[in-house]
Design a protein around this motif. Sequence first.
Motif, PDB file in Angstrom:
ATOM      1  N   THR A   1       0.836  -1.196   0.000  1.00 51.80           N
ATOM      2  CA  THR A   1       0.000   0.000   0.000  1.00 51.80           C
ATOM      3  C   THR A   1       0.871   1.245   0.000  1.00 51.80           C
ATOM      4  OG1 THR A   1      -1.578  -1.234   1.310  1.00 51.80           O
ATOM      5  CG2 THR A   1      -1.912   1.137   1.165  1.00 51.80           C
ATOM      6  N   TYR A   2       1.962   1.194   0.750  1.00 52.73           N
ATOM      7  CA  TYR A   2       2.851   2.356   0.805  1.00 52.73           C
ATOM      8  C   TYR A   2       3.377   2.707  -0.580  1.00 52.73           C
ATOM      9  CZ  TYR A   2       6.369   5.622   2.344  1.00 52.73           C
ATOM     10  OH  TYR A   2       7.100   6.764   2.514  1.00 52.73           O
ATOM     11  N   ASN A   3       3.794   1.675  -1.317  1.00 48.43           N
ATOM     12  CA  ASN A   3       4.273   1.942  -2.673  1.00 48.43           C
ATOM     13  C   ASN A   3       3.186   2.550  -3.542  1.00 48.43           C
ATOM     14  OD1 ASN A   3       6.801   1.046  -2.131  1.00 48.43           O
ATOM     15  ND2 ASN A   3       6.502  -1.010  -2.963  1.00 48.43           N
TER      16      ASN A   3
ATOM     17  N   MET B   1       0.913   7.130  -6.329  1.00 49.96           N
ATOM     18  CA  MET B   1      -0.286   7.907  -6.647  1.00 49.96           C
ATOM     19  C   MET B   1      -0.192   9.330  -6.110  1.00 49.96           C
ATOM     20  SD  MET B   1      -2.255   6.347  -8.602  1.00 49.96           S
ATOM     21  CE  MET B   1      -3.939   6.942  -8.466  1.00 49.96           C
ATOM     22  N   HIS B   2       0.475   9.508  -4.965  1.00 50.30           N
ATOM     23  CA  HIS B   2       0.625  10.870  -4.440  1.00 50.30           C
ATOM     24  C   HIS B   2       1.408  11.737  -5.434  1.00 50.30           C
ATOM     25  CE1 HIS B   2       1.852  14.287  -2.027  1.00 50.30           C
ATOM     26  NE2 HIS B   2       3.114  13.941  -2.191  1.00 50.30           N
ATOM     27  N   GLY B   3       2.574  11.246  -5.858  1.00 49.72           N
ATOM     28  CA  GLY B   3       3.392  12.032  -6.786  1.00 49.72           C
ATOM     29  C   GLY B   3       2.660  12.276  -8.097  1.00 49.72           C
TER      30      GLY B   3
ATOM     31  N   GLY C   1       6.336   3.998  -8.486  1.00 48.46           N
ATOM     32  CA  GLY C   1       6.817   5.376  -8.358  1.00 48.46           C
ATOM     33  C   GLY C   1       6.252   6.234  -9.484  1.00 48.46           C
ATOM     34  N   TRP C   2       6.182   7.551  -9.233  1.00 48.26           N
ATOM     35  CA  TRP C   2       5.565   8.393 -10.275  1.00 48.26           C
ATOM     36  C   TRP C   2       6.441   8.450 -11.523  1.00 48.26           C
ATOM     37  CZ3 TRP C   2       6.306  13.296 -12.705  1.00 48.26           C
ATOM     38  CH2 TRP C   2       7.491  13.943 -12.375  1.00 48.26           C
ATOM     39  N   THR C   3       7.747   8.076 -11.383  1.00 47.99           N
ATOM     40  CA  THR C   3       8.639   8.076 -12.529  1.00 47.99           C
ATOM     41  C   THR C   3       8.555   6.782 -13.335  1.00 47.99           C
ATOM     42  OG1 THR C   3      10.334   7.268 -11.052  1.00 47.99           O
ATOM     43  CG2 THR C   3      10.324   9.604 -11.486  1.00 47.99           C
TER      44      THR C   3
ATOM     45  N   PHE D   1      12.636  18.915  -3.696  1.00 47.28           N
ATOM     46  CA  PHE D   1      11.592  19.171  -4.701  1.00 47.28           C
ATOM     47  C   PHE D   1      10.288  19.636  -4.077  1.00 47.28           C
ATOM     48  CE2 PHE D   1      11.165  14.392  -4.707  1.00 47.28           C
ATOM     49  CZ  PHE D   1       9.851  14.305  -4.293  1.00 47.28           C
ATOM     50  N   HIS D   2      10.088  19.326  -2.792  1.00 47.46           N
ATOM     51  CA  HIS D   2       8.895  19.913  -2.172  1.00 47.46           C
ATOM     52  C   HIS D   2       9.085  21.403  -1.912  1.00 47.46           C
ATOM     53  CE1 HIS D   2       7.572  15.733  -1.581  1.00 47.46           C
ATOM     54  NE2 HIS D   2       6.375  16.253  -1.636  1.00 47.46           N
ATOM     55  N   TYR D   3      10.330  21.831  -1.639  1.00 43.99           N
ATOM     56  CA  TYR D   3      10.540  23.278  -1.526  1.00 43.99           C
ATOM     57  C   TYR D   3      10.215  23.962  -2.842  1.00 43.99           C
ATOM     58  CZ  TYR D   3      12.030  24.294   3.149  1.00 43.99           C
ATOM     59  OH  TYR D   3      11.999  24.513   4.493  1.00 43.99           O
TER      60      TYR D   3
ATOM     61  N   PRO E   1      16.741   6.895   3.416  1.00 46.62           N
ATOM     62  CA  PRO E   1      16.428   6.777   2.001  1.00 46.62           C
ATOM     63  C   PRO E   1      14.999   7.210   1.704  1.00 46.62           C
ATOM     64  CG  PRO E   1      17.033   4.656   2.963  1.00 46.62           C
ATOM     65  CD  PRO E   1      16.790   5.602   4.076  1.00 46.62           C
ATOM     66  N   ARG E   2      14.794   7.630   0.473  1.00 48.98           N
ATOM     67  CA  ARG E   2      13.474   7.982  -0.004  1.00 48.98           C
ATOM     68  C   ARG E   2      12.744   6.690  -0.394  1.00 48.98           C
ATOM     69  NH1 ARG E   2      13.363  10.824  -5.917  1.00 48.98           N
ATOM     70  NH2 ARG E   2      11.101  10.985  -6.099  1.00 48.98           N
ATOM     71  N   ARG E   3      11.427   6.748  -0.457  1.00 48.98           N
ATOM     72  CA  ARG E   3      10.620   5.621  -0.885  1.00 48.98           C
ATOM     73  C   ARG E   3      10.839   4.376  -0.038  1.00 48.98           C
ATOM     74  NH1 ARG E   3      11.287   6.165  -7.473  1.00 48.98           N
ATOM     75  NH2 ARG E   3      10.027   8.040  -7.676  1.00 48.98           N
ATOM     76  N   ILE E   4      11.032   4.570   1.286  1.00 44.89           N
ATOM     77  CA  ILE E   4      11.043   3.396   2.144  1.00 44.89           C
ATOM     78  C   ILE E   4       9.787   3.421   2.995  1.00 44.89           C
ATOM     79  CG2 ILE E   4      13.501   2.901   2.288  1.00 44.89           C
ATOM     80  CD1 ILE E   4      13.108   4.499   5.113  1.00 44.89           C
TER      81      ILE E   4
HETATM   82  C1  HEM Z   1       0.505  18.415   1.430  1.00 45.56           C
HETATM   83  C2  HEM Z   1       1.794  18.330   1.652  1.00 45.56           C
HETATM   84  C3  HEM Z   1       2.672  17.219   1.128  1.00 45.56           C
HETATM   85  C4  HEM Z   1       3.235  16.236   1.865  1.00 45.56           C
HETATM   86  C5  HEM Z   1       3.121  16.066   3.367  1.00 45.56           C
HETATM   87  C6  HEM Z   1       3.993  15.401   0.980  1.00 45.56           C
HETATM   88  C7  HEM Z   1       4.726  14.287   1.380  1.00 45.56           C
HETATM   89  C8  HEM Z   1       5.463  13.492   0.547  1.00 45.56           C
HETATM   90  C9  HEM Z   1       6.303  12.420   0.952  1.00 45.56           C
HETATM   91  C10 HEM Z   1       6.534  12.006   2.397  1.00 45.56           C
HETATM   92  C11 HEM Z   1       6.881  11.885  -0.150  1.00 45.56           C
HETATM   93  C12 HEM Z   1       7.929  10.813  -0.231  1.00 45.56           C
HETATM   94  C13 HEM Z   1       7.468   9.478  -0.140  1.00 45.56           C
HETATM   95  C14 HEM Z   1       8.644   8.587  -0.118  1.00 45.56           C
HETATM   96  O1  HEM Z   1       9.642   8.872  -0.833  1.00 45.56           O
HETATM   97  O2  HEM Z   1       8.605   7.623   0.641  1.00 45.56           O
HETATM   98  C15 HEM Z   1       6.401  12.608  -1.263  1.00 45.56           C
HETATM   99  C16 HEM Z   1       6.753  12.371  -2.565  1.00 45.56           C
HETATM  100  C17 HEM Z   1       6.405  13.170  -3.628  1.00 45.56           C
HETATM  101  N1  HEM Z   1       5.640  14.324  -3.577  1.00 45.56           N
HETATM  102 FE1  HEM Z   1       4.765  15.072  -1.946  1.00 45.56          FE
HETATM  103  N2  HEM Z   1       3.881  15.879  -0.281  1.00 45.56           N
HETATM  104  C18 HEM Z   1       3.082  16.999  -0.239  1.00 45.56           C
HETATM  105  C19 HEM Z   1       2.711  17.791  -1.297  1.00 45.56           C
HETATM  106  C20 HEM Z   1       3.137  17.600  -2.610  1.00 45.56           C
HETATM  107  C21 HEM Z   1       2.784  18.439  -3.720  1.00 45.56           C
HETATM  108  C22 HEM Z   1       1.868  19.667  -3.640  1.00 45.56           C
HETATM  109  C23 HEM Z   1       3.411  17.939  -4.798  1.00 45.56           C
HETATM  110  C24 HEM Z   1       3.394  18.430  -6.239  1.00 45.56           C
HETATM  111  C25 HEM Z   1       2.669  19.410  -6.714  1.00 45.56           C
HETATM  112  C26 HEM Z   1       4.149  16.780  -4.397  1.00 45.56           C
HETATM  113  C27 HEM Z   1       4.911  15.978  -5.232  1.00 45.56           C
HETATM  114  C28 HEM Z   1       5.557  14.826  -4.846  1.00 45.56           C
HETATM  115  C29 HEM Z   1       6.303  13.979  -5.741  1.00 45.56           C
HETATM  116  C30 HEM Z   1       6.487  14.183  -7.256  1.00 45.56           C
HETATM  117  C31 HEM Z   1       6.824  12.922  -4.980  1.00 45.56           C
HETATM  118  C32 HEM Z   1       7.700  11.788  -5.469  1.00 45.56           C
HETATM  119  C33 HEM Z   1       6.936  10.511  -5.448  1.00 45.56           C
HETATM  120  C34 HEM Z   1       7.847   9.373  -5.679  1.00 45.56           C
HETATM  121  O3  HEM Z   1       8.807   9.246  -4.922  1.00 45.56           O
HETATM  122  O4  HEM Z   1       7.588   8.634  -6.641  1.00 45.56           O
HETATM  123  N3  HEM Z   1       3.961  16.602  -3.048  1.00 45.56           N
HETATM  124  N4  HEM Z   1       5.519  13.606  -0.812  1.00 45.56           N
END
Ligand code: HEM
Length: 613
Positions: free
Chosen positions: A50-52, A57-59, A122-124, A373-375, A433-436
């Motif tokens: 589910t985490y994966n 899906m988040h990204g 992953g989104w990539t 990238f979040h910054y 690490p990321r994505r753990i």
């Molecule tokens: C609401 C605040 C947000 C939080 C708390 C959050 C949190 C996170 C976390 C914890 C991850 C890393 C997951 C991991 O590597 O295990 C992540 C990945 C990512 N987030 Fe966010 N995020 C937020 C908002 C956003 C927004 C607004 C965007 C883009 C518009 C974004 C784009 C991404 C992308 C592209 C990834 C990479 C996914 C991947 O590793 O495949 N995030 N986020």
Amino acid sequence: MDWLTTVDHKKIGILYLIAGGFFFLVGGLEALLIRIQLWKPLNDFVSADTYNELITMHGTTMIFLAAMPMLFALMNAVVPLQIGARDVAFPFVNALGFWTFFFGAVLLNVSWFTSTGAPAAGWTAYAPLSGPAFSTGHGMDYYVLGLQIAGIGTLIGGINFLVTIINMRAPGMTFMRMPMFTWASFITSALILFAFPALAVGLAALMFDRVFDANFFDPNNGGNAVLWEHIFWIFGHPEVYILILPAFGVISEVISTFSRKRLFGYSSMVFATILIGFLGFMVWAHHMFTTGLGPVANALFSIATMLIAVPTGIKIFNWIFTMWGGSIKFTSANLYAVGFIPTFVMGGVTGVMLAAAPADFQYHDTYFVVAHFHYVIVGGLILGIFSGLHYWWPKMFGRILNETLGKWTFWMFYIGFHLTFFIQHFLGLLGMPRRIWTYLDGLGFNEMNLISTIGAIMMGIGTIMFILNVVITNAKPQNAADDPWEDGRTLEWTIPSPPPEYNFKQTPLVRGYDAYWKEKMDGHKGMTPAEPIGSIHMPSPSILPFTMSLGLFITGFGLMYSRDWTFITEHIGFYIAGLGLLITFGSMFLRSVYDDHGFHIEPEELEDKGVKA
Ligand code: HEM
Ligand SMILES: [Cu+2]
């Protein structure tokens, strides 16, 4: 029904805002679930699988289904007004763009409700992980087809804005008199035109690998997995600029309006924007330093990446010089804009750090990257979108968002944001690490992860406060003035809020940069019209954009299950896909044969249709 058939850019803007806002909430919920899972070591709140799915899906959701549409919302709501046009160049295509995005987004999210779950590579979507060997369920099929359909929408939307900005400017509005937001939308649309076809090709190749047993990315059969990375990032890096340039545009408008000053260094701003757009295409391999491209490639991409800091720096200094000596008003829109500057600078600084190839070997795939990238995308893009929404809300809806609540929301979101992500730099440097899915106790990660989770919850609260503000504001009467901030500089502030469906009763004559401000300074009440009052030609509404996109949705769905469904005969999926294409092409056929000349609004009607549409 009105909303399903509309071709009015203002209504399409609102549709984009509602859909993008909805998916922002979905992506935010996914983020919160991720952060809850990580708040303490060895947590088992969600399973590893589910985490994966959640990170993927988040990204994907945040980039494609939340950020892009919210930017399209602003572009649709504002660009035609800023250039003095009555609509975009191709209103029908505009509606089609929205509906393909929408159905692609829905298709992608249907995956949550299937037995094999959401995509999890992953989104990539790196190959070979995303290929049929390692992603066996249907999750990645949803990713491939959902994004393909949504991408069509983005691409035709971008083309539409290019044509609109080139062809539909009011008399006198030369390129060097265009407002910065329009400029940014213009360059962004050009980037879309060049970047999205790369994604479309990559997705098509991956679809062939998955649905038709091709071997584009399968090394065992002569394919190449690194090829995916190149294709993805040739799209993916410009995508970052597709996202951030419109935010830059918003910041330029807001800071200049609320400093009551002309934007400092306008022409250098324009050229910096163009240069950033160009360099954005030259640096994709900085995502691949650790892939083994070799020292020469790494060095060149490293230097090219760092070059982007120059035009970006120009922009930062110009914003600061615009505020310098201005009479600054800290409205909520301006708070977001001013808060944007230091946040984005920090994202830029860590960007330059990551661009140093040898250093990247250390940072790669740690939380340092996540923080970086979040910054940039939250601290840059999302703050920019919030700023723009507060700024143009009265123009879009005729009501000013509550300022007090707006400022509280800003602080809640802003502090929450820095709590969440600042600390992640250090987590990354410590080696998390990321994505753990989880981490061991005793590594020194515990407290920082807890703080990060608290920050994320604050951002969630901030978002809810914004929605509350929207609901409260919606209950108030529609009484915003034409120029509600009283310091409007550009053409959108010369017409009623919200504008009538034809925008400008008479096309305005533009006599300089900041056209409206110039008239005000010359002591005029409004713009000089460039034409007599006459009958206005309007496009008819149409359901066809909706049905065309629906057809694509059905096609995608059919392709996905082309192998599994055999309950009547084999390959039912392909028949369903065919049916979908039939609907799409049928609608296109109808569109071609049915002669639609639109309709006219006559001068007499203009009088009583008048102020509020
Ligand atoms: C609401 C605040 C947000 C939080 C708390 C959050 C949190 C996170 C976390 C914890 C991850 C890393 C997951 C991991 O590597 O295990 C992540 C990945 C990512 N987030 Fe966010 N995020 C937020 C908002 C956003 C927004 C607004 C965007 C883009 C518009 C974004 C784009 C991404 C992308 C592209 C990834 C990479 C996914 C991947 O590793 O495949 N995030 N986020
Ligand atoms: Cu990049």
